[in-house]
Design an enzyme around this catalytic site. Sequence first.
Site, PDB file in Angstrom:
ATOM      1  N   THR A 129      30.485 -65.949  -5.615  1.00  0.00           N
ATOM      2  CA  THR A 129      31.618 -66.636  -6.377  1.00  0.00           C
ATOM      3  C   THR A 129      31.226 -66.265  -7.931  1.00  0.00           C
ATOM      4  OG1 THR A 129      31.872 -68.340  -4.925  1.00  0.00           O
ATOM      5  CG2 THR A 129      32.505 -68.740  -7.150  1.00  0.00           C
ATOM      6  N   SER A 135      38.000 -67.663  -4.162  1.00  0.00           N
ATOM      7  CA  SER A 135      38.212 -67.212  -2.983  1.00  0.00           C
ATOM      8  C   SER A 135      38.783 -65.853  -2.989  1.00  0.00           C
ATOM      9  CB  SER A 135      39.506 -68.147  -2.568  1.00  0.00           C
ATOM     10  OG  SER A 135      39.082 -69.516  -2.210  1.00  0.00           O
ATOM     11  N   THR A 161      24.919 -72.352  -4.391  1.00  0.00           N
ATOM     12  CA  THR A 161      24.148 -73.157  -4.002  1.00  0.00           C
ATOM     13  C   THR A 161      22.634 -72.741  -3.601  1.00  0.00           C
ATOM     14  OG1 THR A 161      25.991 -74.144  -2.811  1.00  0.00           O
ATOM     15  CG2 THR A 161      23.955 -74.709  -1.806  1.00  0.00           C
ATOM     16  N   GLU A 246      30.977 -69.206   8.172  1.00  0.00           N
ATOM     17  CA  GLU A 246      30.849 -70.038   7.025  1.00  0.00           C
ATOM     18  C   GLU A 246      31.820 -71.226   7.155  1.00  0.00           C
ATOM     19  OE1 GLU A 246      31.311 -70.360   2.233  1.00  0.00           O
ATOM     20  OE2 GLU A 246      30.527 -68.579   3.237  1.00  0.00           O
ATOM     21  N   ARG A 272      32.795-108.086   7.311  1.00  0.00           N
ATOM     22  CA  ARG A 272      33.163-108.473   6.186  1.00  0.00           C
ATOM     23  C   ARG A 272      34.425-109.664   6.431  1.00  0.00           C
ATOM     24  NH1 ARG A 272      35.022-110.155   1.787  1.00  0.00           N
ATOM     25  NH2 ARG A 272      35.380-109.067  -0.211  1.00  0.00           N
ATOM     26  N   GLY A 367      34.243 -72.472   0.356  1.00  0.00           N
ATOM     27  CA  GLY A 367      34.291 -71.805   1.359  1.00  0.00           C
ATOM     28  C   GLY A 367      35.808 -71.246   1.798  1.00  0.00           C
ATOM     29  N   GLY A 368      36.634 -71.379   0.825  1.00  0.00           N
ATOM     30  CA  GLY A 368      37.971 -71.144   0.859  1.00  0.00           C
ATOM     31  C   GLY A 368      39.090 -72.295   0.791  1.00  0.00           C
ATOM     32  N   GLU A 371      44.524 -74.140   0.341  1.00  0.00           N
ATOM     33  CA  GLU A 371      45.784 -73.172   0.320  1.00  0.00           C
ATOM     34  C   GLU A 371      45.668 -71.614   0.839  1.00  0.00           C
ATOM     35  OE1 GLU A 371      45.843 -76.657  -2.293  1.00  0.00           O
ATOM     36  OE2 GLU A 371      44.355 -75.076  -2.054  1.00  0.00           O
TER      37      GLU A 371
END
Length: 381
Positions: A129, A135, A161, A246, A272, A367-368, A371
């Site tokens: 990237t 993408s 990363t 991935e 709660r 990772g994509g 869309e």
Amino acid sequence: MSSVLFLEEEHEMLRDQVRRFVEEEIKPQADAWEEDGHVPRAVLRRMGELGFFGIRYPEQYGGAGMDTRATVVLAEKLGRSTYGGVAITALVHTDMASVHLFNAGSAAQRDAHMPGVISGETICAVAITEPGAGSDVKGIRTTARRRGDTFVLNGSKMFITNGVLADLYCVAAKTGPEDMPGKNVTMFLVEKGTQGLKVATQLDKHGWRSSDTAELVFEDCEVPAANILGEEGRGFYAIMRNFQNERLVIGAMAMGEAQAALDLTLEHVKTRQAFGAPLWQKQAIRQRMAMLSARVAAARQFIYAVAKRDADGEDVVREVSMIKALCGELVNEVVYDCQQFHGGSGLMRGMAIERMARDVRVQAVGGGATEVMLEEVAKRL
């Protein structure tokens, strides 16, 4: 909830092992890692020692030689930790970066690096990237020009990363003319400390706080031609090949996160008190949680079924694209509602659901993007 239909005994044993590691060695410490902005190297070496970094790699390098289902088990269970930054630190190393070395590397490259990758001594990052290319892999601008027996890399990479602390980078760069899209990208191995490679910025992120993420800059970075991964000009196809793995991993991690969010929210709404009764007594809340639970269970079964098909050698490109789109959106929907059901406490730092709400947003992007995934599905309908 078990996915025993698609798993064998060795996968179930792995599930139990990762579950114990998450409960005993991640959850008690990971808040500190969120503050530090990275997972300690000692923890990554411990994961290597337990065999988590070699589950898909051959025994000759120290791995276990398991199949795609093992990857999904690891990803889902790490996702259930509720610490997305910890999960992605490990999964980028195991299933997004080191796979380029294993799939395309020469025997010499594998022998030199794979034992350290599996033991956790050598941590990997993948640098594809860029500031202007996510993408759209064909849009990368980093170049690698041959100079004798070396290539000189120039350009920058973004959102990498493990970018700060990695020992080994799998880097995509253009080695051919612009009018050859898809045939002008080459993958290179670049080792930490190589002259001309620098970490420009450690990025300050919305979520995944315990994952170190960086901008990398290559300035006349000389890399030996022997460090090419695979064939020159074939990097685009290597990237596309690994995207399937991935995206399956990200889908499994997302469903682990979704299930964890449901579990901790169920505990919250049953205790709660509001308007004289537990929140669980409100029909709207319990029915919404019931529907979300059904959808997460269905998505998880889909993931494991596709993992089994992939392990059997079937073409699952369409299904993996479906998983990435479906799970990236579903985990965001689940965590949004779970945070809502926590009320004001769900907005407080230190609450697991608040951290998860920040962490899961990236699942519809990294990772994509959703869309892009839907377009990949549409092409194959």
